[in-house]
Design a protein around this motif. Structure first.
Motif, PDB file in Angstrom:
ATOM      1  N   ILE A 226       0.840  -1.202   0.000  1.00 17.12           N
ATOM      2  CA  ILE A 226       0.000   0.000   0.000  1.00 17.12           C
ATOM      3  C   ILE A 226       0.875   1.251   0.000  1.00 17.12           C
ATOM      4  O   ILE A 226       0.641   2.196  -0.758  1.00 17.12           O
ATOM      5  CB  ILE A 226      -0.951  -0.006   1.204  1.00 17.12           C
ATOM      6  CG1 ILE A 226      -1.991  -1.117   1.072  1.00 17.12           C
ATOM      7  CG2 ILE A 226      -1.654   1.351   1.341  1.00 17.12           C
ATOM      8  CD1 ILE A 226      -2.893  -1.264   2.283  1.00 17.12           C
ATOM      9  N   ALA A 227       1.888   1.264   0.854  1.00 15.24           N
ATOM     10  CA  ALA A 227       2.772   2.433   0.934  1.00 15.24           C
ATOM     11  C   ALA A 227       3.489   2.671  -0.389  1.00 15.24           C
ATOM     12  O   ALA A 227       3.599   3.811  -0.853  1.00 15.24           O
ATOM     13  CB  ALA A 227       3.785   2.243   2.066  1.00 15.24           C
ATOM     14  N   LEU A 228       3.966   1.606  -1.026  1.00 12.56           N
ATOM     15  CA  LEU A 228       4.663   1.760  -2.303  1.00 12.56           C
ATOM     16  C   LEU A 228       3.728   2.241  -3.398  1.00 12.56           C
ATOM     17  O   LEU A 228       4.141   2.964  -4.313  1.00 12.56           O
ATOM     18  CB  LEU A 228       5.303   0.434  -2.710  1.00 12.56           C
ATOM     19  CG  LEU A 228       6.483  -0.048  -1.857  1.00 12.56           C
ATOM     20  CD1 LEU A 228       6.918  -1.445  -2.297  1.00 12.56           C
ATOM     21  CD2 LEU A 228       7.653   0.916  -1.967  1.00 12.56           C
ATOM     22  N   SER A 229       2.453   1.828  -3.326  1.00 15.91           N
ATOM     23  CA  SER A 229       1.500   2.212  -4.369  1.00 15.91           C
ATOM     24  C   SER A 229       1.236   3.713  -4.390  1.00 15.91           C
ATOM     25  O   SER A 229       0.785   4.247  -5.397  1.00 15.91           O
ATOM     26  CB  SER A 229       0.174   1.462  -4.169  1.00 15.91           C
ATOM     27  OG  SER A 229      -0.522   1.938  -3.018  1.00 15.91           O
ATOM     28  N   LEU A 230       1.525   4.397  -3.290  1.00 14.95           N
ATOM     29  CA  LEU A 230       1.290   5.841  -3.220  1.00 14.95           C
ATOM     30  C   LEU A 230       2.379   6.640  -3.923  1.00 14.95           C
ATOM     31  O   LEU A 230       2.211   7.834  -4.147  1.00 14.95           O
ATOM     32  CB  LEU A 230       1.202   6.273  -1.748  1.00 14.95           C
ATOM     33  CG  LEU A 230       0.076   5.637  -0.936  1.00 14.95           C
ATOM     34  CD1 LEU A 230       0.144   6.098   0.509  1.00 14.95           C
ATOM     35  CD2 LEU A 230      -1.282   5.970  -1.538  1.00 14.95           C
ATOM     36  N   ASP A 231       3.508   5.988  -4.236  1.00 15.48           N
ATOM     37  CA  ASP A 231       4.616   6.657  -4.924  1.00 15.48           C
ATOM     38  C   ASP A 231       5.107   7.868  -4.143  1.00 15.48           C
ATOM     39  O   ASP A 231       5.386   8.922  -4.700  1.00 15.48           O
ATOM     40  CB  ASP A 231       4.184   7.065  -6.331  1.00 15.48           C
ATOM     41  CG  ASP A 231       5.382   7.410  -7.221  1.00 15.48           C
ATOM     42  OD1 ASP A 231       6.495   6.959  -6.895  1.00 15.48           O
ATOM     43  OD2 ASP A 231       5.199   8.138  -8.212  1.00 15.48           O
ATOM     44  N   CYS A 232       5.178   7.721  -2.817  1.00 12.29           N
ATOM     45  CA  CYS A 232       5.651   8.793  -1.939  1.00 12.29           C
ATOM     46  C   CYS A 232       6.869   8.291  -1.174  1.00 12.29           C
ATOM     47  O   CYS A 232       6.814   8.063   0.036  1.00 12.29           O
ATOM     48  CB  CYS A 232       4.562   9.225  -0.964  1.00 12.29           C
ATOM     49  SG  CYS A 232       3.087   9.906  -1.748  1.00 12.29           S
ATOM     50  N   LEU A 233       7.960   8.091  -1.879  1.00  9.73           N
ATOM     51  CA  LEU A 233       9.150   7.506  -1.282  1.00  9.73           C
ATOM     52  C   LEU A 233       9.692   8.410  -0.182  1.00  9.73           C
ATOM     53  O   LEU A 233       9.805   9.615  -0.355  1.00  9.73           O
ATOM     54  CB  LEU A 233      10.206   7.298  -2.358  1.00  9.73           C
ATOM     55  CG  LEU A 233      11.427   6.459  -1.984  1.00  9.73           C
ATOM     56  CD1 LEU A 233      11.019   5.081  -1.497  1.00  9.73           C
ATOM     57  CD2 LEU A 233      12.359   6.342  -3.186  1.00  9.73           C
ATOM     58  N   ASN A 234      10.023   7.806   0.965  1.00  9.60           N
ATOM     59  CA  ASN A 234      10.549   8.570   2.098  1.00  9.60           C
ATOM     60  C   ASN A 234      11.408   7.662   2.971  1.00  9.60           C
ATOM     61  O   ASN A 234      11.537   6.468   2.705  1.00  9.60           O
ATOM     62  CB  ASN A 234       9.396   9.186   2.910  1.00  9.60           C
ATOM     63  CG  ASN A 234       8.415   8.131   3.394  1.00  9.60           C
ATOM     64  OD1 ASN A 234       8.745   7.304   4.240  1.00  9.60           O
ATOM     65  ND2 ASN A 234       7.201   8.142   2.844  1.00  9.60           N
ATOM     66  N   ASP A 235      11.982   8.222   4.012  1.00 10.63           N
ATOM     67  CA  ASP A 235      12.910   7.480   4.867  1.00 10.63           C
ATOM     68  C   ASP A 235      12.227   6.337   5.596  1.00 10.63           C
ATOM     69  O   ASP A 235      12.796   5.244   5.715  1.00 10.63           O
ATOM     70  CB  ASP A 235      13.557   8.426   5.884  1.00 10.63           C
ATOM     71  CG  ASP A 235      14.447   9.458   5.222  1.00 10.63           C
ATOM     72  OD1 ASP A 235      15.462   9.069   4.633  1.00 10.63           O
ATOM     73  OD2 ASP A 235      14.124  10.662   5.280  1.00 10.63           O
ATOM     74  N   LEU A 236      11.033   6.566   6.108  1.00 12.24           N
ATOM     75  CA  LEU A 236      10.333   5.518   6.842  1.00 12.24           C
ATOM     76  C   LEU A 236       9.982   4.358   5.925  1.00 12.24           C
ATOM     77  O   LEU A 236      10.077   3.191   6.321  1.00 12.24           O
ATOM     78  CB  LEU A 236       9.072   6.094   7.492  1.00 12.24           C
ATOM     79  CG  LEU A 236       8.308   5.139   8.405  1.00 12.24           C
ATOM     80  CD1 LEU A 236       9.160   4.749   9.607  1.00 12.24           C
ATOM     81  CD2 LEU A 236       6.992   5.769   8.860  1.00 12.24           C
ATOM     82  N   GLN A 237       9.571   4.663   4.711  1.00 11.00           N
ATOM     83  CA  GLN A 237       9.254   3.613   3.752  1.00 11.00           C
ATOM     84  C   GLN A 237      10.504   2.804   3.404  1.00 11.00           C
ATOM     85  O   GLN A 237      10.435   1.583   3.250  1.00 11.00           O
ATOM     86  CB  GLN A 237       8.659   4.244   2.494  1.00 11.00           C
ATOM     87  CG  GLN A 237       8.045   3.255   1.523  1.00 11.00           C
ATOM     88  CD  GLN A 237       7.437   3.962   0.324  1.00 11.00           C
ATOM     89  OE1 GLN A 237       7.927   3.873  -0.802  1.00 11.00           O
ATOM     90  NE2 GLN A 237       6.356   4.701   0.554  1.00 11.00           N
ATOM     91  N   LEU A 238      11.642   3.458   3.285  1.00 15.32           N
ATOM     92  CA  LEU A 238      12.895   2.756   3.016  1.00 15.32           C
ATOM     93  C   LEU A 238      13.228   1.800   4.151  1.00 15.32           C
ATOM     94  O   LEU A 238      13.646   0.653   3.913  1.00 15.32           O
ATOM     95  CB  LEU A 238      14.027   3.765   2.829  1.00 15.32           C
ATOM     96  CG  LEU A 238      15.431   3.185   2.649  1.00 15.32           C
ATOM     97  CD1 LEU A 238      15.519   2.373   1.361  1.00 15.32           C
ATOM     98  CD2 LEU A 238      16.479   4.295   2.658  1.00 15.32           C
ATOM     99  N   VAL A 239      13.041   2.245   5.392  1.00 19.87           N
ATOM    100  CA  VAL A 239      13.296   1.383   6.547  1.00 19.87           C
ATOM    101  C   VAL A 239      12.392   0.161   6.505  1.00 19.87           C
ATOM    102  O   VAL A 239      12.840  -0.977   6.720  1.00 19.87           O
ATOM    103  CB  VAL A 239      13.101   2.167   7.860  1.00 19.87           C
ATOM    104  CG1 VAL A 239      13.148   1.237   9.064  1.00 19.87           C
ATOM    105  CG2 VAL A 239      14.160   3.251   7.995  1.00 19.87           C
ATOM    106  N   LEU A 240      11.106   0.370   6.225  1.00 21.08           N
ATOM    107  CA  LEU A 240      10.170  -0.754   6.140  1.00 21.08           C
ATOM    108  C   LEU A 240      10.565  -1.700   5.016  1.00 21.08           C
ATOM    109  O   LEU A 240      10.492  -2.928   5.174  1.00 21.08           O
ATOM    110  CB  LEU A 240       8.742  -0.232   5.933  1.00 21.08           C
ATOM    111  CG  LEU A 240       7.673  -1.311   5.703  1.00 21.08           C
ATOM    112  CD1 LEU A 240       7.639  -2.316   6.845  1.00 21.08           C
ATOM    113  CD2 LEU A 240       6.305  -0.674   5.491  1.00 21.08           C
ATOM    114  N   GLN A 241      10.995  -1.164   3.881  1.00 18.25           N
ATOM    115  CA  GLN A 241      11.426  -2.020   2.777  1.00 18.25           C
ATOM    116  C   GLN A 241      12.582  -2.922   3.186  1.00 18.25           C
ATOM    117  O   GLN A 241      12.588  -4.125   2.892  1.00 18.25           O
ATOM    118  CB  GLN A 241      11.851  -1.169   1.573  1.00 18.25           C
ATOM    119  CG  GLN A 241      10.715  -0.746   0.663  1.00 18.25           C
ATOM    120  CD  GLN A 241      11.242  -0.119  -0.605  1.00 18.25           C
ATOM    121  OE1 GLN A 241      11.670   1.028  -0.615  1.00 18.25           O
ATOM    122  NE2 GLN A 241      11.227  -0.866  -1.678  1.00 18.25           N
TER     123      GLN A 241
END
Length: 652
Positions: free
Chosen positions: A272-287
């Motif tokens: 869901i987070a990736l589908s928003l195309d809003c790359l950020n630091d928290l998303q990188l950590v989750l990845q």
């Protein structure tokens, strides 16, 4: 009876008191929000649950119909078209990150995230599913028990507990409202929209902000899909290390079921987070944490794990952290440190997976200046996940240098190998004494996670030496003293860790990974030395008898199921290697030595050249490169003519 008056939309959404003045309330006027102050036509009209879901189909403009000012395209490099035009306009924005976006107000309409009605509905359905299938408070207790043992998510460590607390509160609050109005979908739909709205917001930080300020952006009342994803990832990881937790599972089957369920929830939140195309630091950590989870659960040979590692690398490159971590004048120190940790652990994982699977690395130092940033040790430093990251980063850089040696001719290769060997010794000597393993594991009384770190650090440095010696060895079937000694030391340490596994905890790499990555590589060299009878008498610490003993223990631990079960990752690789090693040992001990056991010592017999087969016949099974101990090595070795019998084919 006083008549209830409706609050305006901004005051209602912010849960602030409103003086109900029309057309503009006083609060909105004071907050300079005149253009946003509006009142609903029928504010107190109750709607049916289905009508609410139908209403979510008409996605508000605040979510999907405004122009896209965020997300940005990420870091585009110093020679990109945007950089050139920025220079022409006098506006140098080479260090564009999520933190340097132009100011935006809190109105979701300014975010411009393309959230469709289907996504909102799927988010609500997911929340309902979590509520129905997860015991969230018990899951939270599991994480607390896990963290209390010193184990944690290596990158998300600073906010694992915060994410768990907020995720449980967010989902449970939604469930409480559902309990008050059975059958209502209003609360899940509203929670879904809030999660989407928060996930679309950039994580804006100032130079003086702290890690607590950073957590405020995705915790408390600002939960995002990434927040939930980190929580579910931690739950799944905790089940790997905590074998018994009565309130959640009492059998191995229940433990594995919970692990898989939490991992699926983590995957959903990440998707869901990736589908928003809003790359950020928290998303990188989750990845990154989600990739490590799949590596531990699915195995390192899984294509899914390999693809997820590629996704993490792609995000790092898109954010530009391979070249810059943010200007010190606008980016807080802790955030630059978090980005460096994310880069370093991904860079290390890229090297390790490349060598283990025999595939080319994705991240190279010549394109990643961040990999060359100096790492220093503090005097008296103790174990932390940051120290573990430092070891991974140093060894990954050395391993890449070793990989590059394969492109050189033999003379230059040996010259450069000497420099790498000196650098490896210097880096190992720089590690504080308290973080270096220099005596038997049984003599250490530290926490299990710290002892595990000592093992991992020594194995990592030993693996660099192993790869280096392997590179400069013309034929692995005739290894030199240093390669034999390093292989014997690696295997002995792995076997010692297996025997004393109750004293270890997962500090960053699991025991099964240590066996598959370090143990099998060392066992491969020793098996070839036994097969070709090329042990050197001048190496008393790498003898045939010692190698046979360690190989026998390794086989016994795998075959008896003491190390892993058929459902565990890398089981097929380890069990196949164990069968091959057992065949080799059986043939050496029973077929070759039975007739001579009474008259000749075992070590003298091992010194004899192999019978019946010449070098020309055996050359097919010789190995030459760093990546020749990938999973295919054991399949090829099992078909070696020395391990075959004329009567029944392969020795059973």
């Amino acid at each position: 009876m006083s008549r209830r008056l409706p609050a305006c939309n901004p005051c209602q959404s912010s849960k602030l008191s409103c003086d109900h003045a029309k057309p503009i309330c006083s609060r909105c006027r004071n907050r300079d929000m005149v253009d946003r102050c509006s009142y609903r036509d029928r504010p107190f009209k109750k709607r049916k649950a289905q009508a609410l879901l139908d209403n979510t189909h008409a996605v508000p403009q605040s979510v999907s119909r405004k122009s896209r000012r965020y997300p940005n395209p990420g870091y585009l490099g110093s020679s990109s078209h945007t950089t050139l035009f920025d220079h022409l306009s006098g506006n140098d924005q080479r260090h564009v990150t999520t933190n340097s976006q132009e100011d935006m107000n809190d109105d979701p309409s300014a975010l411009g995230c393309a959230v469709t009605d289907d996504r909102l509905e799927q988010g609500a359905a997911f929340i309902i599913h979590v509520r129905a299938s997860a015991r969230l408070l018990a899951w939270k207790s599991l994480i607390h028990a896990w963290v209390s043992e010193g184990i944690n998510l290596p990158v998300a460590e600073p906010f694992t507990i915060s994410c768990a607390t907020v995720a449980c509160f967010t989902i449970n609050q939604c469930g409480n409202e559902v309990a008050e109005s059975p059958g209502s979908l209003q609360a899940p739909a509203r929670t879904s929209r809030q999660l989407f709205t928060q996930s679309c917001k950039p994580l804006k930080m100032a130079a003086g902000d702290t890690i607590e300020d950073f957590c405020e952006l995705f915790c408390r009342n600002a939960a995002r899909w990434e927040t939930l994803g980190i929580f579910f990832t931690a739950v799944s990881r905790a089940t790997i290390d905590i074998t018994h937790f009565d309130s959640l599972y009492s059998s191995e089957q229940e433990r594995r079921a919970l692990r898989k369920l939490a991992m699926r929830f983590s995957d959903t939140c990440l998707d869901i987070a990736l589908s928003l195309d809003c790359l950020n630091d928290l998303q990188l950590v989750l990845q990154y944490e989600n990739f490590i989870l799949h590596s531990l659960v699915d195995g390192d040979q899984s294509y899914h794990s390999w693809r997820k590692l590629g996704d993490v690398v792609s995000s790092l490159f898109a954010l530009g952290y391979h070249e810059q971590l943010g200007s010190a004048s606008v980016t807080p120190l802790f955030l630059r440190e978090l980005r460096f940790v994310s880069f370093s652990r991904t860079y290390s994982a890229d090297k390790n997976c490349s060598i283990f699977l025999g595939r080319p690395p994705r991240m190279l130092k010549r394109y990643c200046p961040t990999a060359d940033l100096p790492e220093t040790w503090e005097t008296g430093e103790r174990f932390t996940y940051r120290a573990d990251t430092r070891v991974h980063s140093i060894c990954a850089s050395l391993k890449e240098d070793v990989l590059d040696l394969q492109k050189e001719d033999q003379i230059i290769r040996i010259q450069k190998a000497n420099h790498i060997r000196d650098a490896t010794e210097m880096q190992w000597a720089a590690i504080p004494t308290a973080l270096r393993l220099d005596r038997p594991l049984s003599s250490y009384n530290q926490r299990h996670v710290e002892v595990d770190f000592l093992v991992s650090a020594k194995l990592n440095f030993a693996h660099v030496k192993f790869l280096l010696e392997l590179t400069i060895t013309p034929r692995v079937s005739n290894p030199g003293i240093e390669l034999l000694r390093t292989s014997a030391d690696m295997l002995s340490l792995v076997v010692e860790a297996i025997v004393l596994k109750q004293r270890l905890a997962n500090s960053g790499t699991s025991l099964v990974w240590k066996v598959a990555y370090y143990g099998l590589a060392a066992a491969g060299v020793l098996c070839l030395a036994l097969l070709y009878s090329t042990f050197d008498r001048a190496a008393p610490d790498a003898t045939p008898s010692k190698s046979i003993r360690d190989l026998s223990v390794l086989v016994a631990e795998i075959e008896t199921g003491a190390l892993l079960q058929p459902e565990d990752p890398n089981y097929a690789l380890l069990s196949g290697a164990a069968r091959t090693i057992k065949n080799l040992l059986d043939r050496l001990i029973t077929n070759k030595f039975t007739a001579q056991a009474d008259t000749q010592p075992l070590i003298d017999v091992l010194a004899q050249p192999p019978l019946r087969y010449s070098d020309d016949e055996l050359i097919t099974w010789d190995t030459h490169g760093l990546q020749d101990f990938d999973p295919e090595f054991w399949l090829n070795l099992s078909e070696h003519p020395f391990l075959m019998t004329s009567e029944s084919g392969m020795l059973q």
